[in-house]
Design a protein around this motif. Structure first.
Motif, mmCIF file in Angstrom:
data_model
loop_
_atom_site.group_PDB
_atom_site.id
_atom_site.type_symbol
_atom_site.label_atom_id
_atom_site.label_comp_id
_atom_site.label_asym_id
_atom_site.label_seq_id
_atom_site.Cartn_x
_atom_site.Cartn_y
_atom_site.Cartn_z
ATOM 1 N N GLU A 59 -31.533 -8.307 11.292
ATOM 2 C CA GLU A 59 -31.389 -8.626 9.874
ATOM 3 C C GLU A 59 -32.779 -8.858 9.302
ATOM 4 O O GLU A 59 -33.602 -9.568 9.896
ATOM 5 C CB GLU A 59 -30.531 -9.884 9.656
ATOM 6 C CG GLU A 59 -30.460 -10.265 8.161
ATOM 7 C CD GLU A 59 -29.525 -11.430 7.855
ATOM 8 O OE1 GLU A 59 -29.035 -12.088 8.794
ATOM 9 O OE2 GLU A 59 -29.293 -11.684 6.653
ATOM 10 N N ASN A 118 -30.237 -8.491 2.681
ATOM 11 C CA ASN A 118 -29.414 -9.250 1.741
ATOM 12 C C ASN A 118 -29.692 -8.856 0.292
ATOM 13 O O ASN A 118 -30.850 -8.773 -0.116
ATOM 14 C CB ASN A 118 -29.700 -10.748 1.903
ATOM 15 C CG ASN A 118 -29.445 -11.216 3.326
ATOM 16 O OD1 ASN A 118 -28.315 -11.514 3.700
ATOM 17 N ND2 ASN A 118 -30.500 -11.239 4.143
ATOM 18 N N GLU A 151 -25.950 -6.662 2.969
ATOM 19 C CA GLU A 151 -25.103 -7.845 3.113
ATOM 20 C C GLU A 151 -24.905 -8.482 1.748
ATOM 21 O O GLU A 151 -25.863 -8.707 1.022
ATOM 22 C CB GLU A 151 -25.769 -8.881 4.029
ATOM 23 C CG GLU A 151 -25.921 -8.415 5.455
ATOM 24 C CD GLU A 151 -26.462 -9.519 6.367
ATOM 25 O OE1 GLU A 151 -26.575 -10.682 5.936
ATOM 26 O OE2 GLU A 151 -26.780 -9.193 7.525
ATOM 27 N N ASP A 181 -21.408 -11.459 4.179
ATOM 28 C CA ASP A 181 -22.202 -12.542 4.774
ATOM 29 C C ASP A 181 -21.521 -13.892 4.597
ATOM 30 O O ASP A 181 -20.718 -14.066 3.673
ATOM 31 C CB ASP A 181 -23.567 -12.573 4.059
ATOM 32 C CG ASP A 181 -24.667 -13.120 4.942
ATOM 33 O OD1 ASP A 181 -24.390 -13.589 6.058
ATOM 34 O OD2 ASP A 181 -25.837 -13.073 4.494
ATOM 35 N N LYS A 202 -19.664 -11.347 8.755
ATOM 36 C CA LYS A 202 -20.539 -12.307 9.425
ATOM 37 C C LYS A 202 -19.958 -13.714 9.313
ATOM 38 O O LYS A 202 -19.824 -14.251 8.207
ATOM 39 C CB LYS A 202 -21.950 -12.262 8.820
ATOM 40 C CG LYS A 202 -22.608 -10.884 8.983
ATOM 41 C CD LYS A 202 -24.062 -10.897 8.538
ATOM 42 C CE LYS A 202 -24.961 -11.480 9.596
ATOM 43 N NZ LYS A 202 -26.402 -11.340 9.242
HETATM 44 MG MG MG Z 1 -27.597 -12.350 5.557
#
Ligand code: MG
Ligand code: C2E
Ligand code: MG
Ligand code: MG
Length: 276
Positions: A59, A118, A151, A181, A202
């Protein structure tokens, strides 16, 4: 020059200091200068296959500053950038860094694995987002799109739902992946699953940290893991810090984990040296 840069950075840092009188304003010019100056950096945290322990992805996480002058984590500056509607520049910068890094590793003949990043709710609401994503992608089109995962998180209000649904759909239609997420940290994420499709779910850190002590949390997590399997989603546990948490997750057939137990986020080049 280094000294000057340091002073400029200190000035910029003040924007992130919530105790400062000047804390609530930042201009687009100042932000873009910092981006151009390389003040925002991409860190990478490995994602591991729980059964083999092997690194299967990463990530990308943004940082401001550097180790010598001080590193600022996103919780300090993302709220401000969101408020000022500037977060899209940082999100797209990290998106480009991901593509650039993958391209460099490809050229060095290194194995490629998927990287997620993200996007803020504010970024997702931008009508030009897909156009910009594709424009940037065209410069790095040797990277398979399905190796890049966006995400998303957040409480999404009724009004925004349709927009987020559309952009989420077009992200997947274009061949990128979509991750949900912080699942379990908010009320809204469950209902998101009823109208959008995700490649990865997640599990929020808070669920993982309660695994050892809370039987009801274990039951919930087990059910979410099973649900993911039924729905054809990868289930990733975030914030895994202890061997016991990992063992519990393994027992529940969770496939992937990310957390300090494996590694903290690392500067991208360090990550490459260790894992590639
Ligand atoms: Mg994240
Ligand atoms: P997130 O996307 O849920 O990322 C996971 C956060 O948990 C990261 O914090 C990571 O460093 C931290 N973490 C990972 N494993 C562990 C662990 O075992 N224990 C603990 N205590 N923490 C762990 P970080 O890097 O400070 O980022 C915080 C949040 O900021 C992210 O949460 C994400 O929502 C946001 N963020 C980070 N980078 C970006 C970005 O480029 N754009 C946007 N819009 N948001 C970003
Ligand atoms: Mg998270
Ligand atoms: Mg988060």
């Amino acid at each position: 020059a280094d000294e000057l840069m340091f002073i400029q950075k200190q000035e910029f840092y003040k924007n992130f200091d919530s105790n400062s009188k000047h804390a609530n304003h930042m201009s687009q010019t100042a932000l873009l200068e910092e981006v151009a100056r390389g003040s925002f950096r991409m860190y990478l945290q490995p994602k591991c296959d729980i059964s083999s322990g092997e690194v299967v992805g990463a990530e990308a996480l943004v940082r401001f500053g550097d180790k010598t002058h001080g590193l600022i984590t996103p919780d300090k500056f993302i709220p401000l950038l969101e408020k000022e509607r500037l977060i899209r520049y940082v999100d797209l910068f990290i998106y480009e860094q991901v593509l650039k890094q993958m391209t460099a590793w490809q050229q060095q003949g290194k194995p490629l694995f998927p990287i997620s990043l993200n996007f803020s709710r504010i970024t997702l609401l931008d009508a030009d987002l897909m156009k910009e994503m594709l424009e940037i992608y065209s410069r790095y089109d040797s990277v398979p799109k399905n190796f890049v995962q966006i995400e998303l998180t957040e409480t999404i209000g009724e009004v925004e739902r349709e927009i987020v649904f559309q952009i989420g759909k077009s992200i997947r239609d274009q061949g990128f992946q979509l991750g949900l997420d912080d699942f379990g940290s908010q009320y809204s994420s469950m209902s998101l699953l009823t109208f959008m499709e995700f490649d990865t779910l997640k599990l929020d850190k808070s669920l993982i940290w309660n695994l050892e002590t809370s039987p009801s949390c274990r039951t919930m997590v087990k059910c979410i893991i099973d649900m993911c399997r039924e729905m054809g989603m990868e289930c990733l546990a975030e914030g895994v810090e202890t061997e016991e948490q990992l063992a519990l997750l393994k027992n529940m057939d969770c496939t992937t984990a990310q957390g300090y137990l494996y590694s903290k986020p690392l500067p991208a080049d360090e990550f490459g040296k260790i894992y590639l």
